[in-house]
Motif scaffolding. Sequence first.
Motif, PDB file in Angstrom:
ATOM      1  N   UNK A  14      17.952  14.497  -0.386  1.00  0.00           N
ATOM      2  CA  UNK A  14      18.593  14.446   0.927  1.00  0.00           C
ATOM      3  C   UNK A  14      17.610  13.928   1.978  1.00  0.00           C
ATOM      4  N   UNK A  15      18.021  12.892   2.683  1.00  0.00           N
ATOM      5  CA  UNK A  15      17.182  12.337   3.740  1.00  0.00           C
ATOM      6  C   UNK A  15      16.047  11.463   3.237  1.00  0.00           C
ATOM      7  N   UNK A  16      16.130  11.023   1.980  1.00  0.00           N
ATOM      8  CA  UNK A  16      15.120  10.143   1.393  1.00  0.00           C
ATOM      9  C   UNK A  16      15.782   8.812   1.049  1.00  0.00           C
ATOM     10  N   UNK A  17      15.118   7.724   1.423  1.00  0.00           N
ATOM     11  CA  UNK A  17      15.595   6.384   1.084  1.00  0.00           C
ATOM     12  C   UNK A  17      14.648   5.810   0.039  1.00  0.00           C
ATOM     13  N   UNK A  18      15.196   5.390  -1.093  1.00  0.00           N
ATOM     14  CA  UNK A  18      14.407   4.797  -2.180  1.00  0.00           C
ATOM     15  C   UNK A  18      14.645   3.295  -2.195  1.00  0.00           C
ATOM     16  N   UNK A  19      13.554   2.533  -2.106  1.00  0.00           N
ATOM     17  CA  UNK A  19      13.683   1.080  -2.124  1.00  0.00           C
ATOM     18  C   UNK A  19      13.438   0.542  -3.527  1.00  0.00           C
ATOM     19  N   UNK A  20      13.840  -0.698  -3.742  1.00  0.00           N
ATOM     20  CA  UNK A  20      13.615  -1.355  -5.030  1.00  0.00           C
ATOM     21  C   UNK A  20      12.129  -1.527  -5.315  1.00  0.00           C
ATOM     22  N   UNK A  36       9.842   0.584  -5.102  1.00  0.00           N
ATOM     23  CA  UNK A  36       9.187   1.814  -5.528  1.00  0.00           C
ATOM     24  C   UNK A  36       8.710   2.694  -4.395  1.00  0.00           C
ATOM     25  N   UNK A  37       9.208   2.444  -3.199  1.00  0.00           N
ATOM     26  CA  UNK A  37       8.800   3.253  -2.054  1.00  0.00           C
ATOM     27  C   UNK A  37       9.914   4.237  -1.725  1.00  0.00           C
ATOM     28  N   UNK A  38       9.566   5.512  -1.697  1.00  0.00           N
ATOM     29  CA  UNK A  38      10.490   6.551  -1.245  1.00  0.00           C
ATOM     30  C   UNK A  38      10.021   6.969   0.134  1.00  0.00           C
ATOM     31  N   UNK A  39      10.944   6.927   1.101  1.00  0.00           N
ATOM     32  CA  UNK A  39      10.603   7.224   2.490  1.00  0.00           C
ATOM     33  C   UNK A  39      11.606   8.209   3.084  1.00  0.00           C
ATOM     34  N   UNK A  40      11.083   9.166   3.824  1.00  0.00           N
ATOM     35  CA  UNK A  40      11.950  10.104   4.529  1.00  0.00           C
ATOM     36  C   UNK A  40      12.566   9.412   5.742  1.00  0.00           C
ATOM     37  N   UNK A  41      13.817   9.750   6.039  1.00  0.00           N
ATOM     38  CA  UNK A  41      14.370   9.338   7.321  1.00  0.00           C
ATOM     39  C   UNK A  41      13.667  10.170   8.385  1.00  0.00           C
ATOM     40  N   UNK A  98       0.818  -1.214   0.000  1.00  0.00           N
ATOM     41  CA  UNK A  98       0.000   0.000   0.000  1.00  0.00           C
ATOM     42  C   UNK A  98       0.853   1.267   0.000  1.00  0.00           C
ATOM     43  N   UNK A  99       1.984   1.246   0.682  1.00  0.00           N
ATOM     44  CA  UNK A  99       2.840   2.433   0.679  1.00  0.00           C
ATOM     45  C   UNK A  99       3.453   2.654  -0.700  1.00  0.00           C
ATOM     46  N   UNK A 100       3.815   1.583  -1.383  1.00  0.00           N
ATOM     47  CA  UNK A 100       4.331   1.723  -2.752  1.00  0.00           C
ATOM     48  C   UNK A 100       3.248   2.293  -3.656  1.00  0.00           C
ATOM     49  N   UNK A 101       2.026   1.826  -3.489  1.00  0.00           N
ATOM     50  CA  UNK A 101       0.909   2.369  -4.262  1.00  0.00           C
ATOM     51  C   UNK A 101       0.764   3.865  -3.998  1.00  0.00           C
ATOM     52  N   UNK A 102       0.810   4.243  -2.729  1.00  0.00           N
ATOM     53  CA  UNK A 102       0.676   5.655  -2.369  1.00  0.00           C
ATOM     54  C   UNK A 102       1.723   6.526  -3.033  1.00  0.00           C
ATOM     55  N   UNK A 103       2.946   6.018  -3.147  1.00  0.00           N
ATOM     56  CA  UNK A 103       4.024   6.777  -3.799  1.00  0.00           C
ATOM     57  C   UNK A 103       3.854   6.850  -5.312  1.00  0.00           C
ATOM     58  N   UNK A 104       3.087   5.929  -5.879  1.00  0.00           N
ATOM     59  CA  UNK A 104       2.919   5.899  -7.336  1.00  0.00           C
ATOM     60  C   UNK A 104       1.698   6.672  -7.828  1.00  0.00           C
ATOM     61  N   UNK A 105       0.781   7.001  -6.937  1.00  0.00           N
ATOM     62  CA  UNK A 105      -0.428   7.718  -7.368  1.00  0.00           C
ATOM     63  C   UNK A 105      -0.073   9.105  -7.874  1.00  0.00           C
TER      64      UNK A 105
END
Length: 133
Positions: A67-73, A75-80, A4-11
Motif C-alpha cells: 500500500x502506497x508503494x509504486x514499483x517501476x520496471x 526495479x525501483x520501489x518508491x513510497x508515495x 543509483x536508486x535502483x541499486x539502493x533497492x537491490x542491495x
Amino acid sequence: DYDLQALGCRIFIPSYISLETILQEEGIIFQYDSTVTIVSYLSRELNVDGQRFRYRKIKDEILYSGDGIINSDGGISRAIKERAFLDFIYLNGEPYLDSLNTMNWTIVNELLPMYKSKILPKRIERYMNNEYK
C-alpha cells in the motif's frame, strides 16, 4: 550506467525509497541531502560508487505491505509522499516539516492502520491541525 536508486533497492531486498528522499523531492522537507533513504528489514549506512545510502529498519508488516508503494520496471520501489510521511513520523516521532500543503490527508488516513500504532494517529492529528510547529 545504472540508476543509483535502483541499486539502493537491490542491495537489501525487500526495500523501498522513502523518508527524507521522497519528502525532499515532494517539497515537504526543504533541506537538501544527497543521501538516498530507504526503508528495509535492517538499519545500515553504505557508500557505493560515491552515493550514500541510509537504510532504516521498519516492522515486517509495514515493509511487506504494498500500500502506497509504486514499483517501476527499472526495479525501483518508491513510497508515495503520504506513505513516506507516515514512515518518517513512525520512525522519528514528531520532527518539524517545512510544508504539508500538498499532503492528501485522506490517503494518509487510509494508510494509517497498517502501522498498528496507538501513538501514530495522535501524532498525525497534530500535523493535520498544524499543531506540530
